[in-house]
Scaffold this active site. Structure first.
Site, PDB file in Angstrom:
ATOM      1  N   GLY A 175      54.831  61.374  13.870  1.00  0.00           N
ATOM      2  CA  GLY A 175      55.808  60.262  13.141  1.00  0.00           C
ATOM      3  C   GLY A 175      54.603  59.270  12.838  1.00  0.00           C
ATOM      4  O   GLY A 175      55.378  58.515  11.568  1.00  0.00           O
ATOM      5  N   ALA A 214      56.724  60.443  17.230  1.00  0.00           N
ATOM      6  CA  ALA A 214      57.776  60.048  18.198  1.00  0.00           C
ATOM      7  C   ALA A 214      57.847  59.622  19.252  1.00  0.00           C
ATOM      8  O   ALA A 214      56.836  60.103  19.444  1.00  0.00           O
ATOM      9  CB  ALA A 214      59.318  61.191  16.776  1.00  0.00           C
ATOM     10  N   GLU A 270      53.831  60.268   9.675  1.00  0.00           N
ATOM     11  CA  GLU A 270      54.334  60.051   8.750  1.00  0.00           C
ATOM     12  C   GLU A 270      54.820  58.403   8.001  1.00  0.00           C
ATOM     13  O   GLU A 270      55.310  58.830   6.774  1.00  0.00           O
ATOM     14  CB  GLU A 270      55.825  60.778   9.384  1.00  0.00           C
ATOM     15  CG  GLU A 270      55.711  62.245   9.927  1.00  0.00           C
ATOM     16  CD  GLU A 270      56.783  63.690  10.575  1.00  0.00           C
ATOM     17  OE1 GLU A 270      56.515  62.964  11.370  1.00  0.00           O
ATOM     18  OE2 GLU A 270      57.258  64.334   9.385  1.00  0.00           O
ATOM     19  N   GLU A 317      53.113  68.047  16.052  1.00  0.00           N
ATOM     20  CA  GLU A 317      54.204  68.887  16.765  1.00  0.00           C
ATOM     21  C   GLU A 317      54.371  69.921  16.894  1.00  0.00           C
ATOM     22  O   GLU A 317      54.867  70.134  18.015  1.00  0.00           O
ATOM     23  CB  GLU A 317      55.231  68.122  15.537  1.00  0.00           C
ATOM     24  CG  GLU A 317      55.591  66.890  15.263  1.00  0.00           C
ATOM     25  CD  GLU A 317      55.132  66.179  14.049  1.00  0.00           C
ATOM     26  OE1 GLU A 317      52.904  66.495  14.169  1.00  0.00           O
ATOM     27  OE2 GLU A 317      55.273  65.073  13.539  1.00  0.00           O
TER      28      GLU A 317
END
Ligand code: CO8
Length: 256
Positions: free
Chosen positions: A107, A64, A110, A130
């Site tokens: 992300g 992200a 993911e 993260e």
């Protein structure tokens, strides 16, 4: 027109290339919105049977967008239900193949795990870093990684934030194939074309049945599979597929 992705289509396959090279394809909210829109359009398009998502040689996606997230607050993320839109990727009903080269982190990892098949270049690196940023996976990493590679390896990756190379990812069951980087896209497109040549409803029901395995007990899952299997005998494609085999010719599926 899209700003952060490239969208193409060829031979019943949709292809989406994440395209924020300066930020290693970091997933900002605009990119996620474009990605969800393109996937939703392919999902509803009767001429598309499968989609490939890929990035660049250097990065599938490095997570992200940290710059976008850094100033967020708890009430804000809660009120906006941050990343709710990303859940729509996993809700797509037609198969998605992730073709991963370089970094697939946070992300990005993911996103790959929301796809149905991950094909990795030998340069691929997966991780959930993260924790090093003072947060944790937020779009399914703790859940999907654990189901795919098991609790021990998922715990190792999520708690240390370390990266895992393509060989380890294949050994762990995260990726289905590893290929030389130069062959990644050809291999992924070939897989997608193969899937797209099958009967679309059968492909979709098969995806739904396999995904049921994550959601239910074995007995319930088997019951679900049996009902769907029986239902397929109501399709023209079952008649065509079996007739074609017996007549020693390729099937001509009508997707119904
Ligand atoms: N967000 C924003 N920008 C990024 C990101 C990112 N995740 N990753 C890289 N960039 C930018 C860098 O800031 C840099 O920009 P600039 O050139 O303007 O300084 C550029 O991309 C190139 O990066 P580096 O110079 O750092 O390249 P290196 O080859 O030295 O390092 C790494 C590559 C190891 C990938 C490094 O960039 C890195 O560690 N990136 C961050 C990885 C990370 O922590 N990812 C997790 C993010 S948090 C997250 O994903 C939470 C998930 C919650 C839900 C997600 C919903 C989609």
């Amino acid at each position: 027109m899209h700003e952060h992705i490239l969208v193409e289509r060829a031979e019943r396959v949709g292809r989406i290339t994440l395209n924020r090279p300066k930020a290693l394809n970091a997933l900002n909210s605009a990119l996620i919105a474009e990605l969800v829109k393109a996937l939703t359009e392919f999902d509803g398009d009767p001429d598309i049977g499968c989609t490939v998502i890929t990035g660049s040689d250097r990065a599938f996606a490095a997570g992200a967008d940290i710059a976008e997230m850094s100033g967020l607050t708890y009430p804000g993320t809660y009120l906006d239900d941050l990343f709710r839109l990303a859940d729509r990727i996993a809700e797509r009903r037609k198969p998605i193949v992730a073709a991963v080269a370089g970094f697939a982190l946070g992300g990005g990892c993911e996103l790959a795990m929301m796809c149905d098949i991950i094909i990795a270049a030998d340069t691929a690196k997966f991780g959930q870093p993260e924790i090093k940023l003072g947060v944790m996976p937020g779009i399914g990493g703790t859940q999907r990684l654990t189901r795919l590679v098991g609790r021990t390896k998922a715990m190792d990756l999520c708690l240390t934030g370390r990266m895992m190379d393509a060989a380890e990812a294949e050994r762990s069951g995260l990726v289905s194939r590893v290929v030389p980087a130069a062959k990644l896209l050809d291999e992924a497109m070939e897989v997608a074309r193969t899937i797209a040549s099958m009967s679309i409803p059968v492909v979709m029901m098969t995806k739904e049945a396999v995904n049921r395995a994550d959601e239910t007990s074995l007995a319930e899952g088997i019951r679900f599979e049996r009902r769907v299997f029986h239902a397929l005998f109501a399709t023209a494609d079952q008649k065509e597929g079996m007739a074609a085999f017996l007549e020693k010719r390729p099937p001509a599926f009508k997707h119904g």
